[in-house]
Design an enzyme around this catalytic site. Structure first.
Site, mmCIF file in Angstrom:
data_model
loop_
_atom_site.group_PDB
_atom_site.id
_atom_site.type_symbol
_atom_site.label_atom_id
_atom_site.label_comp_id
_atom_site.label_asym_id
_atom_site.label_seq_id
_atom_site.Cartn_x
_atom_site.Cartn_y
_atom_site.Cartn_z
ATOM 1 N N ASP A 139 -9.922 5.893 -1.741
ATOM 2 C CA ASP A 139 -8.792 6.475 -2.494
ATOM 3 C C ASP A 139 -9.361 7.140 -3.749
ATOM 4 O O ASP A 139 -10.584 7.213 -3.919
ATOM 5 C CB ASP A 139 -7.741 5.399 -2.828
ATOM 6 C CG ASP A 139 -8.215 4.433 -3.904
ATOM 7 O OD1 ASP A 139 -9.444 4.383 -4.191
ATOM 8 O OD2 ASP A 139 -7.373 3.709 -4.485
ATOM 9 N N TYR A 161 -6.728 6.103 4.622
ATOM 10 C CA TYR A 161 -6.845 5.136 3.529
ATOM 11 C C TYR A 161 -6.029 3.877 3.830
ATOM 12 O O TYR A 161 -6.538 2.751 3.764
ATOM 13 C CB TYR A 161 -6.401 5.743 2.177
ATOM 14 C CG TYR A 161 -6.120 4.637 1.204
ATOM 15 C CD1 TYR A 161 -7.176 3.957 0.594
ATOM 16 C CD2 TYR A 161 -4.819 4.160 1.007
ATOM 17 C CE1 TYR A 161 -6.937 2.859 -0.211
ATOM 18 C CE2 TYR A 161 -4.573 3.063 0.207
ATOM 19 C CZ TYR A 161 -5.641 2.417 -0.400
ATOM 20 O OH TYR A 161 -5.404 1.308 -1.176
ATOM 21 N N CYS A 188 -20.776 -1.575 -19.030
ATOM 22 C CA CYS A 188 -20.575 -1.609 -17.579
ATOM 23 C C CYS A 188 -21.665 -2.405 -16.865
ATOM 24 O O CYS A 188 -22.857 -2.197 -17.101
ATOM 25 C CB CYS A 188 -20.551 -0.176 -17.051
ATOM 26 S SG CYS A 188 -20.368 -0.090 -15.263
ATOM 27 N N GLU A 195 0.817 -1.210 0.000
ATOM 28 C CA GLU A 195 0.000 0.000 0.000
ATOM 29 C C GLU A 195 0.856 1.268 0.000
ATOM 30 O O GLU A 195 0.503 2.262 -0.625
ATOM 31 C CB GLU A 195 -0.975 0.013 1.182
ATOM 32 C CG GLU A 195 -2.088 -1.033 1.062
ATOM 33 C CD GLU A 195 -2.925 -0.896 -0.210
ATOM 34 O OE1 GLU A 195 -2.990 0.206 -0.786
ATOM 35 O OE2 GLU A 195 -3.497 -1.908 -0.660
ATOM 36 N N CYS A 211 -13.832 1.854 -14.478
ATOM 37 C CA CYS A 211 -14.463 3.173 -14.330
ATOM 38 C C CYS A 211 -13.343 4.220 -14.287
ATOM 39 O O CYS A 211 -13.102 4.885 -13.287
ATOM 40 C CB CYS A 211 -15.310 3.191 -13.059
ATOM 41 S SG CYS A 211 -16.406 4.609 -12.926
#
Ligand code: ADE
Length: 344
Positions: free
Chosen positions: A135, A117, A199, A34, A189
């Site tokens: 995020d 986050y 989608c 991360e 997206c």
């Protein structure tokens, strides 16, 4: 299979990338991934992740490395405070938590270099705790699904999106759902050219219905960039070279570079002014001059010149090293790029 959460998870199972940090519950590896991925694309971060996992397989091994070595391992990734904080926090976990990664959201959030986050990501991916990640990808997906026009970088927007994200989170499946919504934002997206016609969430998407997809999310601030003018003095003689360590609180803290003269604006940054100044300070004239192309950072554009000398000043308060030792020193990309050119 009706809720948007179920559709999203189903999409994820079919389309996800097979990434090494997704096949582990080791909180240390998840934390590492991360931090690396915070401002870095997956394809760029992958080798760094693999290098860290193999060079520092435990928190204890990372804690016991020197900061210089950790910065060297990070070289080229940018945002070096991530590496300094990673190393600092490894030492804290090693001492305060006996090397065992803390297992509650609040303890994780307290660690240096870990914001909301990253705390939610580690808490959910490693410990299946019910914390929603938020995020850039999640902001975009949610702003489109719910056609929200509150600016995501406003206090109000942050609150609104955090509340929404936590309401939507399936509490018993936080890990997969969090990965899924981020992956959906990263791969499908996307900011421009999302393929809305294909989608799976089209029927859930208010922005699609309202034709506002490309106007979401809304941001209030434009990021400002400033120009900086760096003039490096490359003192090189008998395979010896002068380096100096950046100790100030600025970009590249604790990385090495050549002695630097920085100018604030273009007017003061003429060759003439610099040659005078250099002569005044060192009584030396450069043998050549190299101008590098603009170096772009997130909020700064750096215009750099390298004045090259075939002598080393008698009096200089900096580090003199043999060229063979250079590989040990972490340097900004601007410097390693220059050396690559220079050695040609
Ligand atoms: N970006 C940030 N975290 C990520 C993750 N866990 N997988 C893929 N991309 C990411």
């Amino acid at each position: 299979m009706n809720s948007f959460q179920e559709k999203l998870i189903n999409w994820y199972q079919l389309n996800k990338r097979d990434l090494p940090w997704r096949n582990t519950k080791n909180p240390y590896f998840i934390w590492l991934s991360e931090i690396i991925l915070q401002q870095t694309r997956v394809d760029q971060g992958m080798n760094y992740y693999l290098h860290f996992v193999s060079n520092y397989p435990t928190i204890e091994q990372l804690a016991n490395a020197s900061e210089q070595e950790v910065l060297k391992s990070w070289q080229g990734l940018g945002y070096y405070s991530r590496a300094r904080n990673l190393h600092f926090t490894a030492k804290v976990i090693n001492e305060k938590y006996k090397g065992i990664f803390p297992q509650t959201y609040n303890e994780i959030l307290e660690l240096k270099g870990i914001g909301e986050y990253t705390a939610a990501a580690i808490a959910s991916f490693a410990f299946d705790l019910p914390h929603a990640v938020l995020d850039g990808n999640v902001f975009r997906v949610l702003s489109r699904l719910f056609d929200i026009d509150t600016a995501i970088d406003s206090t109000q927007g942050k609150k609104e999106f955090a509340n929404l994200a936590n309401e939507l989170l399936p509490k018993n499946n936080s890990s997969t759902y969090n990965q899924a919504i981020m992956e959906f934002g990263a791969l499908f997206c996307t900011p421009s050219n999302p393929n809305c016609e294909a989608c799976v969430l089209r029927n859930n998407c208010l922005s699609f219905q309202n034709k506002s997809v490309l106007n979401r999310p809304v941001k209030s601030k434009k990021t400002k960039t400033r120009n900086r003018y760096f003039n490096y003095l490359v003192f090189f003689s008998d395979e010896q070279i002068i380096l100096s360590k950046r100790t100030r609180k600025d970009i590249w803290t604790n990385l090495y570079e050549f002695p630097l003269i920085e100018k604030k604006d273009e007017k003061e940054n003429t060759e003439e002014v610099l040659l005078d100044e250099i002569h005044e300070q060192f009584q030396l004239k450069p043998i050549s001059l190299f101008t590098s192309k603009k170096h772009v950072l997130s909020h700064q554009h750096i215009f750099a010149r390298f004045f090259i000398f075939d002598e080393i000043p008698k009096k200089i308060n900096a580090l003199k090293i043999h060229l063979d030792e250079f590989y040990k020193y972490p340097v900004p990309k601007l410097i390693s790029n220059f050396l690559e050119e220079f050695e040609k």
